[in-house]
Design an enzyme around this catalytic site. Sequence first.
Site, PDB file in Angstrom:
ATOM      1  N   LYS A 192       0.867  -1.190   0.000  1.00 14.54           N
ATOM      2  CA  LYS A 192       0.000   0.000   0.000  1.00 14.54           C
ATOM      3  C   LYS A 192       0.894   1.227   0.000  1.00 14.54           C
ATOM      4  O   LYS A 192       2.021   1.183   0.493  1.00 14.54           O
ATOM      5  CB  LYS A 192      -0.862   0.025   1.272  1.00 14.54           C
ATOM      6  CG  LYS A 192      -2.122   0.820   1.123  1.00 14.54           C
ATOM      7  CD  LYS A 192      -3.218  -0.039   0.559  1.00 14.54           C
ATOM      8  CE  LYS A 192      -4.455   0.760   0.217  1.00 14.54           C
ATOM      9  NZ  LYS A 192      -5.550  -0.136  -0.161  1.00 14.54           N
TER      10      LYS A 192
ATOM     11  N   ASP B  19      -6.910   4.091  -4.737  1.00 15.11           N
ATOM     12  CA  ASP B  19      -7.559   3.918  -3.432  1.00 15.11           C
ATOM     13  C   ASP B  19      -8.243   5.273  -3.174  1.00 15.11           C
ATOM     14  O   ASP B  19      -8.470   6.031  -4.126  1.00 15.11           O
ATOM     15  CB  ASP B  19      -6.537   3.562  -2.344  1.00 15.11           C
ATOM     16  CG  ASP B  19      -7.179   3.009  -1.078  1.00 15.11           C
ATOM     17  OD1 ASP B  19      -7.570   1.836  -1.055  1.00 15.11           O
ATOM     18  OD2 ASP B  19      -7.326   3.772  -0.098  1.00 15.11           O
TER      19      ASP B  19
ATOM     20  N   GLY C 276     -20.324   7.474   1.694  1.00 21.16           N
ATOM     21  CA  GLY C 276     -19.425   7.917   0.634  1.00 21.16           C
ATOM     22  C   GLY C 276     -20.172   8.148  -0.665  1.00 21.16           C
ATOM     23  O   GLY C 276     -21.376   7.849  -0.778  1.00 21.16           O
TER      24      GLY C 276
ATOM     25  N   ASN D 222     -15.751   6.300  -6.017  1.00 18.90           N
ATOM     26  CA  ASN D 222     -15.732   5.186  -6.961  1.00 18.90           C
ATOM     27  C   ASN D 222     -16.369   3.912  -6.398  1.00 18.90           C
ATOM     28  O   ASN D 222     -17.129   3.215  -7.081  1.00 18.90           O
ATOM     29  CB  ASN D 222     -14.270   4.932  -7.371  1.00 18.90           C
ATOM     30  CG  ASN D 222     -14.119   3.666  -8.159  1.00 18.90           C
ATOM     31  OD1 ASN D 222     -13.785   2.625  -7.593  1.00 18.90           O
ATOM     32  ND2 ASN D 222     -14.405   3.710  -9.436  1.00 18.90           N
ATOM     33  N   VAL D 223     -16.093   3.630  -5.127  1.00 16.78           N
ATOM     34  CA  VAL D 223     -16.581   2.388  -4.518  1.00 16.78           C
ATOM     35  C   VAL D 223     -18.103   2.433  -4.328  1.00 16.78           C
ATOM     36  O   VAL D 223     -18.826   1.509  -4.723  1.00 16.78           O
ATOM     37  CB  VAL D 223     -15.839   2.136  -3.179  1.00 16.78           C
ATOM     38  CG1 VAL D 223     -16.460   0.991  -2.417  1.00 16.78           C
ATOM     39  CG2 VAL D 223     -14.365   1.875  -3.443  1.00 16.78           C
ATOM     40  N   ALA D 224     -18.592   3.536  -3.757  1.00 13.66           N
ATOM     41  CA  ALA D 224     -20.033   3.692  -3.539  1.00 13.66           C
ATOM     42  C   ALA D 224     -20.766   3.708  -4.885  1.00 13.66           C
ATOM     43  O   ALA D 224     -21.867   3.153  -5.020  1.00 13.66           O
ATOM     44  CB  ALA D 224     -20.320   4.973  -2.764  1.00 13.66           C
ATOM     45  N   TRP D 225     -20.148   4.316  -5.882  1.00  6.97           N
ATOM     46  CA  TRP D 225     -20.736   4.381  -7.232  1.00  6.97           C
ATOM     47  C   TRP D 225     -20.970   2.975  -7.799  1.00  6.97           C
ATOM     48  O   TRP D 225     -22.082   2.645  -8.246  1.00  6.97           O
ATOM     49  CB  TRP D 225     -19.807   5.211  -8.125  1.00  6.97           C
ATOM     50  CG  TRP D 225     -20.082   5.117  -9.589  1.00  6.97           C
ATOM     51  CD1 TRP D 225     -21.097   5.721 -10.272  1.00  6.97           C
ATOM     52  CD2 TRP D 225     -19.323   4.370 -10.560  1.00  6.97           C
ATOM     53  NE1 TRP D 225     -21.016   5.396 -11.612  1.00  6.97           N
ATOM     54  CE2 TRP D 225     -19.932   4.575 -11.820  1.00  6.97           C
ATOM     55  CE3 TRP D 225     -18.181   3.567 -10.495  1.00  6.97           C
ATOM     56  CZ2 TRP D 225     -19.449   3.991 -12.980  1.00  6.97           C
ATOM     57  CZ3 TRP D 225     -17.699   2.986 -11.656  1.00  6.97           C
ATOM     58  CH2 TRP D 225     -18.326   3.198 -12.875  1.00  6.97           C
TER      59      TRP D 225
END
Length: 447
Positions: A124, A164, A236, A239-242
């Site tokens: 990471k 990320d 949120g 990108n992830v929530a989308w």
Amino acid sequence: MDVKKLMSDLEAKHPGEKEYLQAVHEVLESVSEIYDQHPEFAKAKIIERMVEPDRVFTFRVTWVDDKGEVQTNLGYRVQFNGAIGPYKGGLRFHKAVNVSMLKFLGFEQTFKNALTTLPMGGGKGGSDFDPVGKSDAEIMRFCQAFMLELWRIVGKDTDVPAGDVGVGGREIGYMYGMYTKLAREYNVGVLTGKGMTWGGSKIRPEATGFGALYFVQHMLEKAGKDIKGKKLALSGFGNVAWGAALKTLELGGKVVAISGPDGVCEMPDGITPEMIDYMLEMRASNRNKVEDMATKFPGKAKFTAGKKAWSVKCDIALPCAFQNECNGDDAKELLKNGCWAVAEVSNMGCTPEAIKAFQDAKILFAPGKAVNAGGVATSGLEMTQNAMHISWTEEEVDKNLHQIMHSIHEACVKFGTKKDGYINYVDGANIAGFMKVAQAMLEQGTI
Ligand code: GLU
């Protein structure tokens, strides 16, 4: 395994590294019993070795802002564990980034990547650069300056970063451009999450959210339930929530809340495809305000300042934003409002108190390293396509992603089912990931 002693030794060695110590503690608690059944692990000091990163790089990143002022940030890459493959994991740009945060993320990534069934080690990186309020030109100059240092560390067979929090397709593009300039290697495999015209994989942008929903589907199916018509609260709007919202709609669920650092947007009739599209614009604007959704769709979304998504009545809660975003009080509120399933899509989205509350109430709860593994798994599929110099169709990638999420769910059930039948997905994910990495380390000798 003496978890107390191991933790107090680590605390003394790494004082104040809160998130890292929290992540390690959770894994130790899960694997302690199985560890003791394998004396060869203790003999090889596997756990003492596994909790320390292989190496940590820290560097200065200096760039010039739009006013012509010189700015300096800190950059990092943590190569946590390379036992099962090249280091793999995202880059996070956020003002709170520090060594503790990246060590926790690199540690989690090691087990997550092991769960994907693909040969990827854990890494990471990132920076304390704050993208909020920055222009596109500033983002580009920062990414280029960051790559001036990072390029010597990464490589398609050594360490492959991706996005990320704060790093999406645009940032990967700017970093990749600088990499090719510096290395004179037009090697598409060095970063993942790339654009579709220069080595990116279909479905990668959606993969974290899609994979999470596939996992939720399996979890619900196992419990004899279905997502159709259920209300989901998401935190949120990145990108992830989308991706999670897109798949929820496709599967017949209803997204009734999304949130941001400024508050929550409630959507009693559910989010619409136009609203999901708008999430992308909200992220690209770098304003970091969920209120924009209510301004754009006044009749459909109601904004409340200072509230979290967990205050909205839902069946299923999906933390999609940041670590520890759902705490013990939030968990109580969710349970009180009838929530019966929680799947972390963010890394370590729930505090230990919240997880305990969900598990004590015996509701469905699954941890980030299992639920969100579809993102990095599809990065792995991008690496495979790059290595073969081919591009798969959307259907091929999605089929692979689906299979991987299914096998992760199976692994959690195998290692996490308790005597009373309750599936402890936290234990399941930790034990399954740990066993694979531990075995690899053991077979490779004392190094
Ligand atoms: N940042 C994502 C994660 O937490 C994706 C990493 C990757 O694709 O390498 O797993």
